[in-house]
Scaffold this motif. Structure first.
Motif, short mmCIF file in Angstrom:
data_model
loop_
_atom_site.label_atom_id
_atom_site.label_comp_id
_atom_site.label_asym_id
_atom_site.label_seq_id
_atom_site.Cartn_x
_atom_site.Cartn_y
_atom_site.Cartn_z
N LEU A 149 0.83 -1.21 0.00
CA LEU A 149 0.00 0.00 0.00
C LEU A 149 0.86 1.26 0.00
O LEU A 149 0.50 2.26 -0.59
N LEU A 150 1.99 1.17 0.68
CA LEU A 150 2.89 2.33 0.69
C LEU A 150 3.55 2.50 -0.68
O LEU A 150 3.65 3.59 -1.19
N ASN A 151 4.00 1.36 -1.21
CA ASN A 151 4.67 1.39 -2.50
C ASN A 151 3.68 0.89 -3.56
O ASN A 151 3.83 -0.19 -4.10
N ASN A 152 2.65 1.69 -3.78
CA ASN A 152 1.52 1.18 -4.58
C ASN A 152 1.63 1.46 -6.06
O ASN A 152 0.74 1.13 -6.82
N LYS A 153 2.73 2.06 -6.49
CA LYS A 153 2.79 2.49 -7.90
C LYS A 153 2.65 1.31 -8.87
O LYS A 153 1.99 1.45 -9.89
N ASP A 154 3.25 0.17 -8.51
CA ASP A 154 3.22 -0.98 -9.43
C ASP A 154 1.81 -1.56 -9.60
O ASP A 154 1.49 -2.13 -10.63
N MET A 155 1.00 -1.40 -8.56
CA MET A 155 -0.36 -1.97 -8.61
C MET A 155 -1.20 -1.34 -9.72
O MET A 155 -2.06 -1.99 -10.29
N PHE A 156 -0.93 -0.06 -9.96
CA PHE A 156 -1.77 0.67 -10.91
C PHE A 156 -1.17 0.73 -12.31
O PHE A 156 -1.73 1.33 -13.20
N LYS A 157 0.00 0.10 -12.46
CA LYS A 157 0.72 0.23 -13.73
C LYS A 157 -0.01 -0.40 -14.91
O LYS A 157 0.08 0.09 -16.02
N GLY A 158 -0.67 -1.50 -14.66
CA GLY A 158 -1.24 -2.22 -15.79
C GLY A 158 -2.65 -2.72 -15.55
O GLY A 158 -3.37 -2.17 -14.71
N PHE A 159 -2.96 -3.77 -16.24
CA PHE A 159 -4.29 -4.35 -16.12
C PHE A 159 -4.14 -5.67 -15.34
O PHE A 159 -4.05 -6.74 -15.91
N TYR A 160 -3.99 -5.54 -14.02
CA TYR A 160 -3.80 -6.72 -13.20
C TYR A 160 -5.11 -7.03 -12.49
O TYR A 160 -5.62 -6.20 -11.75
N VAL A 161 -5.58 -8.25 -12.73
CA VAL A 161 -6.88 -8.62 -12.16
C VAL A 161 -6.70 -9.82 -11.23
O VAL A 161 -5.92 -10.73 -11.53
N LYS A 162 -7.37 -9.78 -10.08
CA LYS A 162 -7.34 -10.92 -9.16
C LYS A 162 -8.74 -11.50 -9.10
O LYS A 162 -9.73 -10.82 -9.32
N ARG A 163 -8.76 -12.78 -8.73
CA ARG A 163 -10.04 -13.46 -8.71
C ARG A 163 -10.45 -13.73 -7.26
O ARG A 163 -9.70 -14.33 -6.50
#
Lengths: 286, 376
Positions: free
Chosen positions: B328-342
């Motif tokens: 959550l602190l280093n959240n930049k990578d989370m928003f970089k692409g189209f990553y989907v979890k199920r």
């Protein structure tokens, strides 16, 4: 309003040590002096009443007109060695305590100033608590105990650190509140309670050994309190043989105060006993 | 509440340490980080020299002028003119200009070609959709539908200065600095009351509960205020190093977020980014408070909290669990692409997935906090 604080068979043990042993008390409006030697169980009993310690056995009830009422919300308490936030000023500390203790919206800044005036701290209201003397801290402790005008006031060694003038002021303050409050005053300064206490409760080894008015207690040592005018070389002899409650140095020698059933010497003469004499008699002779 | 805040947080040592670390962050950490990333501040100055020529809406005329300038500098460099003066008397270096103009052209290209690139992705997804439709592959069908929905009609309205934002989103030192500051007051919050026996005057449940409530609320206010100050401070620092503008451009105008699923503005993303970090701070703050509640000595509470924080920092690279507070602190990578979890039969974007788990963990921590409060 009829108020009663009922303690029934309160017992508290720390391992094998019985700090409070089967204590039962019924307290009504007025001042109660709780007397006892160090380690007698005064502070433990008080901590149980104010909920800082849990009793192993027994129960405490507070009754108003015979109706059970919440005890802790009606208590004002001054601990034995109170420590307060040193960076707060006296005013800030009381404002903070009022915000914690009181839901009364009328308890504003003026209310805390009244408390400061009552305890002679008004002129120091903006001083940091860290700069306060022991006596001033004690007075501040008394002021916080008085927040909300509690029905039960429990003060553990309240006059420790107070000078003579402050002690007299404190005694007068307590006396003026005694008509509609249950006040428990634990102290080792017997003169603090002698004249204001409705009853004296004596505690020893966790047990209540006496609970009576000063007058009745003093009757027990009537005709047993002696004074003898003597010289320095005889003092040790009397100290070894009798319970000595006071040694007074005078121009002509020494006056020794002795508690004894028999006349300790030919030149001894009877004097009127005080509560200190009674305590010496109880804690040493018995 | 103010007095509780003053008692617990307005302390000389906390103020001094916070100020020292803040100043270090402003004048040392951010500059050092920027230097390591940019290598020299001259690059920025040169970029800023040419940027006004192309700022705003991209027009052919502007692009053409930049290409012309690059060619002019190339010619000068090839004919041995290494430096020259412009009409305002500024000295310009032809080789440096070529490199800067090339960077600017790449940035312009990115902005200009972005709609085309996204269209390719959307078209690809449309084809995939047809294929998986026949195969009845529900997961892929939903995924491609989502891509078509999120990536269609994307464009960057204005050419802005975005590199400062990228520095900001990559920079995480202030988060660590902040956590190390937060430990100080939160470790002593409850432990100090025990250690100095201040609690003796809190008679009755009502008083105790009110005291604890004041402490917890003022702690969360402190966390919020301090993290906001640090965040704003970082924005100003990076704006000073590499000026930023066009805050209402879409977040994908930053190359870092080229493929993000988000369709929000940079401004909204700044808020999202801050909220994610705030949740992580709340998580750690709650943890520090629980330790303080269960400690009788401030020193013990402080040591335990530092051990916990350092352990989490060290282990965070190795822990692959749904909730890692450092995500959550280093959240930049989370928003970089189209990553989907199920989750069960639902598909959810990775940041929201982590967010849900974080909130569940914070809720559990708060339950532990409530339990510890009862024992206090």
């Amino acid at each position: 309003m009829n108020k009663e604080l009922m303690l029934s068979n309160i017992t508290k043990r720390y391992g094998k040590l019985v700090a409070v042993n089967d204590v039962s008390l019924r307290l009504t409006n007025g001042v109660y002096g709780l007397l006892g030697a160090n380690g007698a169980g005064k502070s433990t009993l008080i901590k149980i009443i104010v909920g800082l310690e849990k009793e192993d056995f027994g129960n405490i009830e507070y009754l108003k007109n015979n109706k059970k009422t919440d005890l802790l919300s009606n208590i004002g308490y001054l601990p034995q060695f109170p420590s307060f936030y040193p960076k707060f000023t006296a005013k800030e500390f009381l404002d903070y305590m009022v915000s914690l203790k009181s839901s009364n919206k009328k308890h504003t800044s003026r209310y805390t100033e009244e408390l400061l005036k009552l305890t002679n701290l008004y002129e120091f209201k903006n001083n940091k608590i860290g700069s306060f003397s022991g006596g001033m801290k004690q007075r501040l402790g008394i002021a916080q105990a008085l927040i909300n005008d509690p029905e039960i006031l429990i003060l553990d060694e309240p006059t420790a650190g107070l000078d003579l003038k402050e002690r007299i002021h404190f005694r007068n303050l307590i006396s003026s509140m005694a008509t509609d409050k249950i006040i428990i005053l634990a102290t080792h300064i017997i003169s603090d309670v002698e004249f204001i206490a409705k009853e004296i409760i004596m505690i020893e080894k966790g047990c209540i050994i006496k609970k009576d008015t000063s007058e009745n207690l003093l009757k027990e040592v009537e005709n047993m309190t002696w004074e003898i005018k003597t010289t320095e070389k005889n003092i040790k002899k009397y100290l070894d043989l009798y319970s000595v409650s006071n040694i007074l140095e005078t121009r002509s020698g020494y006056v020794i105060r002795i508690i004894s059933k028999e006349k300790p010497s030919e030149d001894a003469y009877l004097v009127k006993p005080n509560l200190e004499d009674y305590c010496i008699y109880n804690f040493e002779v018995n | 509440m103010f007095l509780e805040f003053k008692k617990s947080f307005f302390r000389p040592y906390i103020i001094v340490i916070t100020l020292i670390l803040m100043l270090l962050n402003i004048f040392f950490f951010t500059n050092r980080y920027a230097y390591l990333t940019l290598k020299s501040t001259e690059t920025v100055n040169e970029y800023m020299y040419f940027y006004p020529m192309v700022e705003g809406k991209i027009e052919e005329e502007k692009v053409h002028k930049i290409f012309e300038l690059k060619n002019e500098n190339l010619e000068k460099y090839n004919s041995g003119i290494l430096s020259y003066k412009d009409k305002n008397g500024n000295t310009l270096y032809s080789h440096a200009n070529i490199i800067t103009l090339q960077t600017l052209i790449e940035d312009l290209e990115y902005t200009y070609l972005y709609p085309l690139n996204m269209e390719k992705i959307v078209n690809q997804s449309k084809e995939n959709l047809k294929f998986f439709d026949t195969e009845k592959h529900i997961y892929e069908i939903n995924k491609n539908k989502k891509i078509i929905k999120d990536y269609s009609n994307r464009y960057i309205p204005k050419f802005g200065l975005t590199r400062g934002y990228e520095l900001l989103f990559n920079y995480k030192i202030s988060s660590l600095v902040l956590l190390f500051i937060l430990i100080l007051p939160l470790s002593s919050l409850f432990a100090e009351e025990k250690e100095n026996k201040y609690y003796q005057i809190f008679i009755g449940e009502k008083v105790k509960k009110r005291c604890i409530k004041f402490k917890i609320i003022s702690s969360y206010i402190f966390i919020f205020v301090l993290s906001l100050i640090f965040y704003i401070m970082d924005i100003f620092c990076f704006n000073r190093i590499w000026p930023m503008n066009e805050i209402f451009n879409p977040i994908y105008s930053l190359k870092l977020y080229k493929n993000t699923f988000l369709n929000t503005s940079i401004f909204s993303f700044l808020i999202i980014n801050f909220l994610f970090m705030l949740i992580a701070y709340i998580f750690f703050g709650t943890l520090f408070m629980i330790v303080s509640l269960n400690s009788k000595k401030v020193f013990v509470s402080l040591v335990i909290n530092y051990i916990i924080l350092i352990s989490v920092i060290i282990l965070s690279d190795f822990i692959n669990i749904p909730f890692n507070p450092f995500n959550l602190l280093n959240n930049k990578d989370m928003f970089k692409g189209f990553y989907v979890k199920r989750i069960l039969s639902y598909h959810i974007y990775e940041p929201w997935y982590y967010l849900i788990f974080s909130l569940i963990f914070i809720f559990l921590l708060m339950c532990v906090l409530k339990r510890s409060v009862k024992k206090w």
